[in-house]
Design an enzyme around this catalytic site. Structure first.
Site, short mmCIF file in Angstrom:
data_model
loop_
_atom_site.label_atom_id
_atom_site.label_comp_id
_atom_site.label_asym_id
_atom_site.label_seq_id
_atom_site.Cartn_x
_atom_site.Cartn_y
_atom_site.Cartn_z
N CYS A 340 -30.26 58.35 23.07
CA CYS A 340 -29.59 57.36 22.15
C CYS A 340 -29.69 57.82 20.63
CB CYS A 340 -30.51 56.14 22.20
SG CYS A 340 -30.10 54.95 21.16
N CYS A 343 -30.99 55.26 18.02
CA CYS A 343 -32.53 55.50 17.82
C CYS A 343 -33.02 56.65 17.06
CB CYS A 343 -32.93 54.98 19.26
SG CYS A 343 -32.51 53.53 20.05
N ASP A 344 -32.60 57.56 17.96
CA ASP A 344 -33.41 59.16 17.46
C ASP A 344 -32.75 59.83 16.56
OD1 ASP A 344 -35.05 58.00 19.31
OD2 ASP A 344 -34.51 59.25 20.94
#
Length: 515
Positions: A340, A343-344
């Site tokens: 992701c 997200c990361d």
């Protein structure tokens, strides 16, 4: 901190509270302590049933716990739960008072069967879109279990811990100083990991439980499954819907702009709308369930020992992200391996990252990461990128991106702590190359969720369920719809149409048989 409109919304949400919920904060000299106190005070001001009080404890950073009627709940927060985690705070307050959507008794029994004591920390970032799912799942488990404590920790406030644990992705779930999971995970998989780690016991751990007999059982809660359930119920059939989560893969979709008559929506909003629509009919919705097997006589067995049977079963389980299946991938998820970028990506600011996959999702990920990372190298197996031309042109226009084609990823190389390189084979020369990177984002497409019927119905070599024009599989009485099938074009609107068509086909077959 909270604007007037938000306070009004919370007043309505908290109107159902009956018990007293305490937001017990620790004293701290941290520069952002006032921000936490302001948030808790604002939340408490929206209901006479919520109190923001001192706990009498101290902390080097902003921290608080939730109590209910003067008793601990096991829910703890370190940091200020703003951003995506504000929802986790609101749901924790509701759930602590027994309000809001909680797991049904079948799943609750599995949670209570975990062997305690259980002490878990989850490290998150406020920009992470997948973190709230994990935080909220563990909070609910803590409320259901008699000896379970869970603490959400904003990694920005605990950098020393993040570094000592080797965390490079969120959410990261830690037990006794060891990471047991990092990255996106859903309730059932998380519960399974806890069962494996802590063990289970008691009479509820393995007793089979008959959930009943139905006219139609729909497996899957995405667009195809939800539509099939609605159409079946509208025909007056006793219908059950089994789903790991309502919405399915849609929950992981951001912007949706090709739903006819809807200019724009987002995955979670569509998933909630699907749930509400299904729930408006007399459909027995069994969430957080995963099917273990479906027999040819339509007995559906679930993980955890539950089972049910039906005259017709409609499989609409969709697909999931495909894994590379190379050394280093699973071992270093959250420590250099990610799926992701939203997200990361922030963990790789100014660093070198790789993206594997040259389709639309891979190129979009590379474009997004180029705005954060120092350099982005995209690796594609074929001789050219497969993404839309407009995306490829955008990628190639960026100064810090590079594309490597004819690349067969062979290994994600680590130093024992984290990923340090990507090793690939140049398919033109068969020469092994190694590129130093700090992180690898994998974007190589989807895999049909059909493993549980591989010994029951016919599948293609790609794992798709073979269906005819009406959704019949190779076994009478078992139907399939949506992305899990051979039906072309994996689109939400097509999945909905397929779900409706298959439900109507199952009803028509039933009428012909005189049932």
């Amino acid at each position: 901190m909270l604007d007037l409109e938000m306070k009004r919304q919370l007043e309505a949400v908290f109107g159902a509270l009956e018990g007293t919920v305490e937001l017990a904060y620790k004293e701290s000299s941290h520069a952002q302590q006032a921000e936490l106190l302001g948030m808790l005070s604002d939340v408490a001001s929206t209901s006479s049933k919520i109190q923001a009080i001192g706990s009498g404890e101290s902390s080097p950073m902003p921290a608080f716990r939730i109590g209910h009627n003067g008793k601990p709940t096991g829910l703890h927060f370190r940091g200020i739960p703003g951003g995506h985690e504000f929802t986790s705070l609101i749901l924790a307050i509701l759930n602590a008072d027994g309000k809001g959507k909680m797991p049904d008794e079948g799943i609750a029994a599995r949670v209570r069967a975990l062997k305690g004591p259980i002490r878990i920390r989850t490290y998150i970032s406020l920009t992470c879109e997948n973190c709230p799912d994990v935080v909220q799942a563990l909070h609910q488990m803590a409320l259901l279990h008699p000896d379970f404590q869970h603490e959400m920790i904003d990694g920005a406030f605990a950098q020393d811990e993040v570094e000592s644990l080797g965390i490079q992705g969120v959410p990261s779930v830690v037990v006794d100083g060891k990471m047991i999971h990092s990255g996106r995970i859903h309730f059932l998989d998380l519960l399974g990991k806890l069962e494996a780690h802590f063990g289970t016991g008691g009479a509820t751990a393995s007793q089979p439980r008959d959930l009943g007999k139905f006219d139609v059982v729909v497996v899957g809660g995405g667009p195809a499954g939800a539509t099939a359930a609605i159409y079946s119920a509208r025909k007056g059939l006793k219908t059950a819907l089994l789903a790991e989560r309502m919405g399915g893969q849609v929950m992981d979709t951001k912007g949706i702009e090709n739903m006819i008559s809807t200019l724009y929506t987002e995955g979670p909003q569509l998933a909630e709308a699907l749930h509400k629509h299904v729930a408006s009919y007399p459909v027995k919705i069994l969430e957080r369930r995963r099917v273990k097997t479906i027999s040819r006589d339509r007995r559906v067995e679930l993980e955890g020992g539950e089972f049910l049977s039906a005259d017709a079963v409609i499989v609409a389980t969709g697909a999931k992200w495909r894994e590379l299946g190379v050394p280093g991938e699973k071992e270093y998820i959250g420590r250099g391996v990610a799926y992701c970028p939203h997200c990361d990506g922030p963990f790789y600011k100014g660093k070198a990252v790789a993206v594997v996959g040259g389709g639309n999702s891979g190129v979009e990920a590379a474009i997004d990461l180029a705005g954060i990372a120092g350099t982005v190298t995209l690796f594609e197996y074929n001789d050219a990128l497969r993404a839309d031309k407009v995306l490829v042109d955008k990628l190639l226009s960026l100064p810090n991106t590079k594309v490597v084609t004819h690349a067969r990823t062979q290994e994600l190389v680590s130093d024992g702590q984290k990923i340090v390189a990507l090793e690939y084979v140049d398919r033109r020369t068969e020469k092994v190359e190694r590129v130093g990177v700090d992180g690898v984002f994998i974007q190589i497409g989807l895999l049909p969720n059909s493993a549980f019927v591989k010994d029951t119905v016919e599948l293609t070599k790609f794992g798709e369920i073979v269906v005819d024009g009406r959704g019949h599989t190779s076994v009478p009485g078992i139907y399939a719809a949506g992305d899990v099938t051979t039906a072309p074009y994996k689109q939400i609107v097509i999945a909905m149409g397929e779900g409706a068509k298959v439900a109507l086909a199952a009803f028509e077959d039933r009428m012909r048989q005189g049932s």
